[in-house]
Design an enzyme around this catalytic site. Structure first.
Site, PDB file in Angstrom:
ATOM      1  N   GLY A 150       0.842  -1.202   0.000  1.00  0.00           N
ATOM      2  CA  GLY A 150       0.000   0.000   0.000  1.00  0.00           C
ATOM      3  C   GLY A 150       0.872   1.245   0.000  1.00  0.00           C
TER       4      GLY A 150
ATOM      5  N   ALA B 120      -9.135   4.284  -0.722  1.00  0.00           N
ATOM      6  CA  ALA B 120      -9.289   5.602  -0.072  1.00  0.00           C
ATOM      7  C   ALA B 120     -10.020   6.552  -1.009  1.00  0.00           C
ATOM      8  CB  ALA B 120      -7.920   6.157   0.306  1.00  0.00           C
TER       9      ALA B 120
ATOM     10  N   GLU C 159     -13.480  17.722   5.645  1.00  0.00           N
ATOM     11  CA  GLU C 159     -14.088  16.531   6.251  1.00  0.00           C
ATOM     12  C   GLU C 159     -14.298  16.786   7.732  1.00  0.00           C
ATOM     13  OE1 GLU C 159     -11.840  13.042   5.155  1.00  0.00           O
ATOM     14  OE2 GLU C 159     -11.893  13.590   3.059  1.00  0.00           O
TER      15      GLU C 159
ATOM     16  N   HIS D  55     -16.289   4.052  10.568  1.00  0.00           N
ATOM     17  CA  HIS D  55     -16.684   5.154   9.682  1.00  0.00           C
ATOM     18  C   HIS D  55     -18.199   5.267   9.751  1.00  0.00           C
ATOM     19  CE1 HIS D  55     -17.083   7.818   6.302  1.00  0.00           C
ATOM     20  NE2 HIS D  55     -15.771   7.896   6.202  1.00  0.00           N
TER      21      HIS D  55
ATOM     22  N   ARG E 244     -15.523  11.660  13.766  1.00  0.00           N
ATOM     23  CA  ARG E 244     -16.150  10.364  13.482  1.00  0.00           C
ATOM     24  C   ARG E 244     -16.650   9.598  14.688  1.00  0.00           C
ATOM     25  NH1 ARG E 244     -12.207   8.201   8.866  1.00  0.00           N
ATOM     26  NH2 ARG E 244     -12.845   9.836   7.456  1.00  0.00           N
TER      27      ARG E 244
ATOM     28  N   HIS F  46     -13.405   0.657  10.296  1.00  0.00           N
ATOM     29  CA  HIS F  46     -12.737   1.363   9.208  1.00  0.00           C
ATOM     30  C   HIS F  46     -11.226   1.484   9.403  1.00  0.00           C
ATOM     31  CE1 HIS F  46     -12.344   4.236   5.962  1.00  0.00           C
ATOM     32  NE2 HIS F  46     -11.932   5.195   6.761  1.00  0.00           N
TER      33      HIS F  46
ATOM     34  N   ARG G  26      -8.788   9.165  15.118  1.00  0.00           N
ATOM     35  CA  ARG G  26      -8.043   9.768  13.993  1.00  0.00           C
ATOM     36  C   ARG G  26      -8.862  10.849  13.306  1.00  0.00           C
ATOM     37  NH1 ARG G  26      -7.816   8.430   8.225  1.00  0.00           N
ATOM     38  NH2 ARG G  26      -9.481   6.955   8.692  1.00  0.00           N
TER      39      ARG G  26
END
Ligand code: FAD
Ligand code: SIN
Length: 520
Positions: free
Chosen positions: A12, A44, A112, A240, A287, A348, A383
């Protein structure tokens, strides 16, 4: 027996960006247990957070990260990550990654949850795919990088494999490479490395519903735990809030938070916005808060999902920025410009992982951990959205600086014994593996999910113990296969999440327990 300077496990963003830099200093062998492109990175959507223009500042991004992490983030690590963000984004651009620009030629920055500014660089709503493709293209051009696809890292090599006893109190544990399952010979090869890099990604598959691809089974974390390295913060599993409600689909399809950044709002079955009841930031709260609010709404209503209303968003904005989400919804009969999107939270991201310092060094010498499998201290108890691609880049760069300086002082450990398969037979009953995995996912979803309690955790712990013994017995007696190894790693990861959750006697960020704070 193979000898390499850098053994990189994972393909990744963390593994690839490290490999591209390290290949200037020595030979790189990258192993990946599936196709190179099958990574969380590839999925992503939202993008990568970085400070690009006024009025954004490093201080604002640092503050947002600390707030999202409930002040449990390590301030030094937060500052390092954010002050180095612009340089690392430039690396991506130099490798060919194409971020969207607006009509004035500036990067089109999205917003976000938890971000006080627009600062998320993106490529439509498929940013990860763009990064994965471009980085891999570069790696393919690099003669110093060898990629072994569908090779599975089974264990990292330490003194334990020289017959020396290693305990969690040992202070001199050293890594010499890894045992890696070779799909062509169906045997386990020994790869000796001067430096080993774990970039094995997340853990989502220990839960029933996850955004993570099938490769996310916590392998790196489990390998380090078995090798007696330090793992921390596993109780902080991020759910999420908005994945498409489509029960038969695995992984769950993400509806990016950037859609809420563009104005979409969460609504209940009566069509009422409900987030303001929980947080004044509404649908764009961090979140942990949004996922818990949805969980609560679902428990009250007894329904299986809530809705995300994006119908009022300008159609040209929608089609231009979110074409992938639009076509995915349409494929299951939802026209997101006319219909509300049914959404549900899903596991998530793992904020915890293999404990590393500011150079990506684990507690085991010559072993680095990067990306989602690592715990740098950036995320604290939760996060901030789009900070993880950034974290991978920043610490891959730093690990390369450190590892390249150390390289000339390290020699190969040639006394490692080959893999011993004596006494193992081929497992004819896959049902034993698949059913253990289903049970484990169910335990984690119901007892160690968004909302926890002491009693639920204890139940999970006891049940996991039974699965642990079954999986270990199976592993000890069976010829190595990827699925059996993954089961073993998932049990270990689930155990670590549950254990760390039991040890945290408070509710904070992503770890929310109805028992804390204690009622009177
Ligand atoms: P990955 O990209 O997951 O790669 C892991 C690699 O390790 C794979 O190649 C895998 O095959 C390999 N591997 C694992 N175990 C073994 C083994 N035993 N042997 C050999 N190979 C092994 N973050 C953001 O910052 N912004 C976003 O917009 C964003 N959106 C997301 C959307 C989705 C749907 C998901 C799932 C995550 C998202 N994230 C986002 C999080 C982010 O994508 C991941 O944290 C990040 O990509 C992890 O990168 P990585 O390199 O650490 O791991
Ligand atoms: C998203 O696009 O909502 C995911 C971003 C992230 O996980 O950082």
């Amino acid at each position: 027996m193979k000898h390499v300077d850098f053994l990189v496990i994972g393909s990744g963003i963390a593994g690839l960006s490290f490999a591209l830099k390290a290949s200037k200093y020595g030979s790189v062998c990258m192993v990946t247990k599936d196709a190179v492109q099958e990574t969380s990175t590839r999925y992503a959507q939202g993008g990568i957070a970085a400070v690009m223009y006024d009025p954004d500042t490093h201080e604002k991004h640092i503050k947002d990260t600390m707030i999202a992490g409930h002040e449990l983030s390590d301030p030094e690590i937060v500052r390092i990550t954010i002050t180095e963000s612009t340089e690392r984004v430039k690396d991506l651009i130099a490798w060919g990654v194409d971020f969207d620009k607006n009509t004035s030629g500036r990067y089109d920055l999205a917003r976000e949850g938890g971000h006080s500014e627009f600062r998320v660089l993106h490529h439509k709503d498929i940013t990860g795919l763009e990064i994965q493709k471009k980085l891999y293209l570069k790696a393919q051009e690099d003669k110093n990088i060898e990629v072994l696809e569908n090779y599975f890292a089974v264990e990292i090599l330490t003194q334990h494999h020289l017959g020396v006893t290693v305990t969690k109190h040992s202070t001199d544990i050293c890594c010499f490479g890894a045992y890696v399952y070779n799909p062509h010979t169906q045997k386990v090869d020994t790869i000796l490395a001067k430096t080993t890099i774990l970039a094995t990604g997340g853990i989502g598959n220990v839960y029933g519903n996850t955004t993570n691809p099938i490769v996310a089974t916590g392998d790196g974390i489990a390998m380090v735990h078995r090798a007696k390295g330090v793992i921390r913060g596993m109780e902080f599993v991020q759910f999420h809030p908005t994945t498409l409600y489509n029960p038969s689909e695995r992984p769950a399809f993400l509806i990016t938070e950037a859609l809420r950044g563009a104005g979409a709002v969460l609504k209940d079955w009566q069509g009422n916005e409900f987030m303001k009841k929980y947080d004044e930031r509404g649908s764009l709260a961090p979140r942990d808060i949004v996922a818990r609010a949805i969980d609560h709404e679902l428990k009250i209503s007894g329904e299986h999902h809530v809705f995300l209303d994006a119908r009022h968003i300008d159609k040209s904005v929608f089609f231009n920025h979110f074409p992938n989400i639009y076509s995915k919804c349409l494929s299951i009969g939802i026209d997101a410009t006319k219909d509300m999107i049914p959404v549900v939270p899903a596991a998530h991201y793992s904020c915890g992982g293999i404990s590393v310092d500011k150079w990506g060094c684990t507690t085991i010498a010559h072993l680095y951990a990067l990306g989602e499998c690592a715990s740098t201290g950036l995320h604290g108890a939760n996060r901030l959205a789009s900070n993880s691609l950034l974290e991978s880049l920043v610490f891959s760069h730093r690990a390369c600086v450190h590892a390249s300086e150390c390289l000339s002082h390290i020699s190969f450990e040639n006394n490692i014994k080959d893999w011993n398969a004596e006494g193992t037979v081929s497992n004819e009953e896959m049902i034993l593996v698949t059913q253990n995995i289903r049970e484990l996912q169910s335990i984690m979803s119901y007892y160690v999910g968004i909302v926890r309690s002491d009693q639920r955790l204890e139940r999970a712990f006891n049940r996991l113990n039974i699965i642990y013994h079954e999986a270990e017995t199976l592993y000890q007696h069976s010829v190595v296969t990827k699925r059996i190894c993954e089961l073993r790693n998932m049990v270990c990861t689930a155990y670590l999440i549950t254990r760390h959750a039991m040890q945290r006697k408070e509710s904070i960020g992503l770890h929310y327990s109805i028992d804390y704070p204690p009622k009177d």
